[in-house]
Motif scaffolding. Structure first.
Motif, PDB file in Angstrom:
ATOM      1  N   UNK A 179       0.801  -1.221   0.000  1.00  0.00           N
ATOM      2  CA  UNK A 179       0.000   0.000   0.000  1.00  0.00           C
ATOM      3  C   UNK A 179       0.834   1.272   0.000  1.00  0.00           C
ATOM      4  N   UNK A 180       2.048   1.174   0.552  1.00  0.00           N
ATOM      5  CA  UNK A 180       2.892   2.355   0.688  1.00  0.00           C
ATOM      6  C   UNK A 180       2.684   3.027   2.026  1.00  0.00           C
ATOM      7  N   UNK A 181       3.726   3.593   2.623  1.00  0.00           N
ATOM      8  CA  UNK A 181       3.640   4.123   3.986  1.00  0.00           C
ATOM      9  C   UNK A 181       2.767   5.357   4.150  1.00  0.00           C
ATOM     10  N   UNK A 182       2.435   6.055   3.074  1.00  0.00           N
ATOM     11  CA  UNK A 182       1.648   7.288   3.197  1.00  0.00           C
ATOM     12  C   UNK A 182       0.162   7.096   2.924  1.00  0.00           C
ATOM     13  N   UNK A 183      -0.256   5.879   2.650  1.00  0.00           N
ATOM     14  CA  UNK A 183      -1.673   5.596   2.389  1.00  0.00           C
ATOM     15  C   UNK A 183      -2.521   5.899   3.624  1.00  0.00           C
ATOM     16  N   UNK A 184      -3.726   6.406   3.397  1.00  0.00           N
ATOM     17  CA  UNK A 184      -4.666   6.672   4.483  1.00  0.00           C
ATOM     18  C   UNK A 184      -5.965   5.923   4.213  1.00  0.00           C
ATOM     19  N   UNK A 185      -6.665   5.559   5.271  1.00  0.00           N
ATOM     20  CA  UNK A 185      -7.942   4.855   5.176  1.00  0.00           C
ATOM     21  C   UNK A 185      -9.069   5.870   5.330  1.00  0.00           C
ATOM     22  N   UNK A 186     -10.023   5.865   4.399  1.00  0.00           N
ATOM     23  CA  UNK A 186     -11.054   6.905   4.358  1.00  0.00           C
ATOM     24  C   UNK A 186     -12.429   6.348   4.724  1.00  0.00           C
ATOM     25  N   UNK A 187     -13.135   7.076   5.570  1.00  0.00           N
ATOM     26  CA  UNK A 187     -14.536   6.801   5.883  1.00  0.00           C
ATOM     27  C   UNK A 187     -15.359   7.929   5.275  1.00  0.00           C
ATOM     28  N   UNK A 188     -16.411   7.573   4.519  1.00  0.00           N
ATOM     29  CA  UNK A 188     -17.135   8.593   3.749  1.00  0.00           C
ATOM     30  C   UNK A 188     -18.637   8.516   3.991  1.00  0.00           C
ATOM     31  N   UNK A 189     -19.293   9.604   3.659  1.00  0.00           N
ATOM     32  CA  UNK A 189     -20.745   9.623   3.536  1.00  0.00           C
ATOM     33  C   UNK A 189     -21.055  10.075   2.120  1.00  0.00           C
ATOM     34  N   UNK A 190     -21.912   9.328   1.433  1.00  0.00           N
ATOM     35  CA  UNK A 190     -22.256   9.681   0.055  1.00  0.00           C
ATOM     36  C   UNK A 190     -23.775   9.822  -0.069  1.00  0.00           C
ATOM     37  N   UNK A 191     -24.178  10.451  -1.141  1.00  0.00           N
ATOM     38  CA  UNK A 191     -25.601  10.620  -1.417  1.00  0.00           C
ATOM     39  C   UNK A 191     -26.222   9.277  -1.778  1.00  0.00           C
ATOM     40  N   UNK A 192     -27.419   9.010  -1.238  1.00  0.00           N
ATOM     41  CA  UNK A 192     -28.096   7.759  -1.548  1.00  0.00           C
ATOM     42  C   UNK A 192     -28.753   7.783  -2.913  1.00  0.00           C
ATOM     43  N   UNK A 193     -29.388   6.684  -3.244  1.00  0.00           N
ATOM     44  CA  UNK A 193     -30.009   6.543  -4.565  1.00  0.00           C
ATOM     45  C   UNK A 193     -31.229   7.446  -4.729  1.00  0.00           C
ATOM     46  N   UNK A 194     -31.896   7.783  -3.621  1.00  0.00           N
ATOM     47  CA  UNK A 194     -33.086   8.626  -3.677  1.00  0.00           C
ATOM     48  C   UNK A 194     -32.801   9.977  -3.021  1.00  0.00           C
ATOM     49  N   UNK A 195     -33.527  11.011  -3.403  1.00  0.00           N
ATOM     50  CA  UNK A 195     -33.365  12.311  -2.750  1.00  0.00           C
ATOM     51  C   UNK A 195     -33.627  12.201  -1.245  1.00  0.00           C
ATOM     52  N   UNK A 196     -32.834  12.911  -0.462  1.00  0.00           N
ATOM     53  CA  UNK A 196     -33.014  12.899   0.984  1.00  0.00           C
ATOM     54  C   UNK A 196     -32.456  11.677   1.674  1.00  0.00           C
ATOM     55  N   UNK A 197     -31.602  10.931   0.981  1.00  0.00           N
ATOM     56  CA  UNK A 197     -30.969   9.755   1.588  1.00  0.00           C
ATOM     57  C   UNK A 197     -29.453   9.916   1.563  1.00  0.00           C
ATOM     58  N   UNK A 198     -28.810   9.277   2.524  1.00  0.00           N
ATOM     59  CA  UNK A 198     -27.345   9.302   2.602  1.00  0.00           C
ATOM     60  C   UNK A 198     -26.864   7.946   3.094  1.00  0.00           C
ATOM     61  N   UNK A 199     -25.622   7.605   2.707  1.00  0.00           N
ATOM     62  CA  UNK A 199     -25.051   6.304   3.070  1.00  0.00           C
ATOM     63  C   UNK A 199     -23.701   6.523   3.743  1.00  0.00           C
ATOM     64  N   UNK A 200     -23.554   5.995   4.941  1.00  0.00           N
ATOM     65  CA  UNK A 200     -22.273   5.981   5.648  1.00  0.00           C
ATOM     66  C   UNK A 200     -21.477   4.785   5.148  1.00  0.00           C
ATOM     67  N   UNK A 201     -20.323   5.044   4.518  1.00  0.00           N
ATOM     68  CA  UNK A 201     -19.560   3.992   3.854  1.00  0.00           C
ATOM     69  C   UNK A 201     -18.311   3.652   4.667  1.00  0.00           C
ATOM     70  N   UNK A 202     -18.277   2.430   5.183  1.00  0.00           N
ATOM     71  CA  UNK A 202     -17.110   1.980   5.936  1.00  0.00           C
ATOM     72  C   UNK A 202     -15.895   1.837   5.044  1.00  0.00           C
ATOM     73  N   UNK A 203     -14.784   2.406   5.481  1.00  0.00           N
ATOM     74  CA  UNK A 203     -13.543   2.348   4.703  1.00  0.00           C
ATOM     75  C   UNK A 203     -12.485   1.456   5.302  1.00  0.00           C
ATOM     76  N   UNK A 204     -12.897   0.610   6.265  1.00  0.00           N
ATOM     77  CA  UNK A 204     -11.932  -0.319   6.844  1.00  0.00           C
ATOM     78  C   UNK A 204     -10.962   0.323   7.804  1.00  0.00           C
TER      79      UNK A 204
END
Length: 466
Positions: free
Chosen positions: A134-159
């Protein structure tokens, strides 16, 4: 700029009652000193201790290329190590090796190529593969993205198992924060005139069973590790200050906490927070990143962090084109080691060493540790800088290690990763001889009647004063 892996061994300056580490680009070496006093406290295993000592620098600089000095006299070293290896506390299945870091020459070997249950020294293997892949400078990201429908959101586990929950205290390395993620997400939603959403959570980055083959049923209840998921807060601990209890469903626990944090930011979340899948290419609403990989590796080794080691194995799997499961992680780790020329003698079932099915030879461990100090493998330097220092840090700074009359004189002169399971004790690391020669070693026993830790400390001390 990498701060802690710029040196293979950190320059440790000791003042009365306080010690501090600094680093630079050259390889540090362990040097002689008058014996320091014993630590006055016995913190829990994995917690750094702060001994009262009066000596000067413990770690000075050494060129790996030159090796730093002549090799120790083999006859004397062999006689002393052979005598110590005969201690009944080690049991009937023992392997040992000492390697010259500069040349790779074996200075001492006894069953050095015999596969032995490694316990947590497995983390040296997993972390080496993570740094190389992976390389020593890699970072693990946790994100929130827009869901498939308006007014929805998804918390995405990044490990990132070290993702900090709302009650976590500041630590090193600085963790990505769920509260920060909530603040950033809320700001984006408000900019879109959204103040009420339906939230779901996506754990699809990791697959397969969250419990490894060879794990004992008590590991999760006893707080040794949490079930492995791509979305985890505070490593699945109900209270981040304590190892136990661990929650049974880390993703759901983290998502529920995130919903409450959004509410504090003025975003109303529907009562039901369920698993879901983030749409491909969905716009990002918020994001937080972990500390860089080199500092995560240092933490995993110093504190013997099982949860982080398992996550790193899965990230190696993803990078190497394998499924992010226990099986995929171990396959990927071995594949990376094959590229490094260091896979011989290694068979894995997990990334942390909790599995009793793992087998690693002493020769394989000592070789990997030697590679971490090689100018040709700069990405691996965090292996050396992350290993606990005898009597000072991590699992060697718990008030129980290097306290015997035959080992306490080498406090500060040995860096090594410990390994402990029922009937298993291992120690693998590096030291310098009395003439300044950098050597690596591995001492392993997996039929231990009770505990062999004092004997392993004695073996490492013999190497350090040879």
């Amino acid at each position: 700029m990498m701060l802690t892996t710029l040196a293979v061994l950190q320059a440790l300056t000791i003042v009365i009652g306080v010690y501090a580490m600094t680093t630079d680009f050259s390889l540090g070496a362990l040097t002689r000193q008058s014996p320091p006093t014993k630590p006055t406290a016995s913190p829990p295993e994995g917690s750094p201790s702060v001994p009262v000592v009066t000596s000067g620098p413990v770690l000075a600089q050494l060129s790996v290329k030159s090796g730093g000095g002549p090799l120790p006299t083999k006859g004397t070293l062999t006689r002393q190590l052979t005598s110590a290896l005969g201690d009944e506390a080690l049991g009937s299945h023992v392997g040992a090796v000492v390697i010259d870091a500069a040349t790779g020459e074996r200075i001492f070997a006894a069953n050095a190529d015999t596969p032995i249950v490694p316990a947590s020294t497995t983390k040296v293997v997993t972390c080496s593969a993570a740094l190389a892949s992976l390389g020593p400078d890699t970072r693990l990201s946790t994100r929130v993205v827009q869901g498939a429908k308006p007014g929805t959101a998804v918390l995405v586990g990044g490990g990132d198992p070290m993702l900090a929950g709302p009650s976590a205290k500041p630590t090193y390395p600085k963790q990505a924060s769920l509260a920060t993620l909530a603040a950033r997400t809320a700001a984006t939603l408000k900019s879109q005139n959204l103040r009420k959403i339906t939230l779901s959570y996506d754990t699809s980055l990791f697959v397969g069973s969250p419990i490894a083959p060879g794990w004992k049923p008590n590991y999760v209840p006893d707080g040794e590790v949490a079930p492995v998921y791509a979305l985890t807060m505070d490593e699945g601990r109900q209270n981040p200050r304590f190892h136990q209890p661990r929650v049974s469903n880390p993703p759901q626990y983290a998502a529920a906490a995130f919903a409450k944090l959004l509410a504090k930011q003025g975003i109303t979340v529907s009562r039901s927070v369920k698993p879901g899948k983030a749409p491909a290419g969905a716009p990002e609403l918020g994001r937080v990143d972990s500390a860089p990989l080199y500092s995560l590796v240092e933490h995993a080794l110093t504190r013997s962090d099982n949860d982080l080691a398992e996550a790193l194995a899965r990230h190696v799997a993803i990078k190497e084109g394998q499924e992010a499961s226990f099986e995929g992680g171990t396959k990927a780790v071995v594949a990376v080691l094959q590229r490094l020329g260091a896979a011989q003698g290694i068979s894995l079932s997990d990334g942390s060493g909790l599995s009793t099915r793992n087998r690693i030879s002493p020769g394989a461990l000592a070789k990997l540790i030697a590679m971490s100090g090689s100018p040709s493998q700069p990405n691996l330097h965090a292996i050396a800088s992350g290993m606990p220092i005898a009597g000072f840090s991590g699992t060697l700074g718990n008030g129980r290690r290097f306290t015997g009359s035959d080992s306490r004189g080498e406090v500060g002169l040995v860096r090594a990763k410990t390994g402990t399971l029922n009937n298993v004790n291992t120690l693998a690391g590096m030291a310098t001889t009395k003439d300044g020669r950098l050597v690596t070693f591995a001492f392993m026993a997996d039929r231990v009647p009770a505990t062999a830790e004092p004997v392993l400390d004695r073996l490492a001390a013999i190497v350090a004063r040879s």
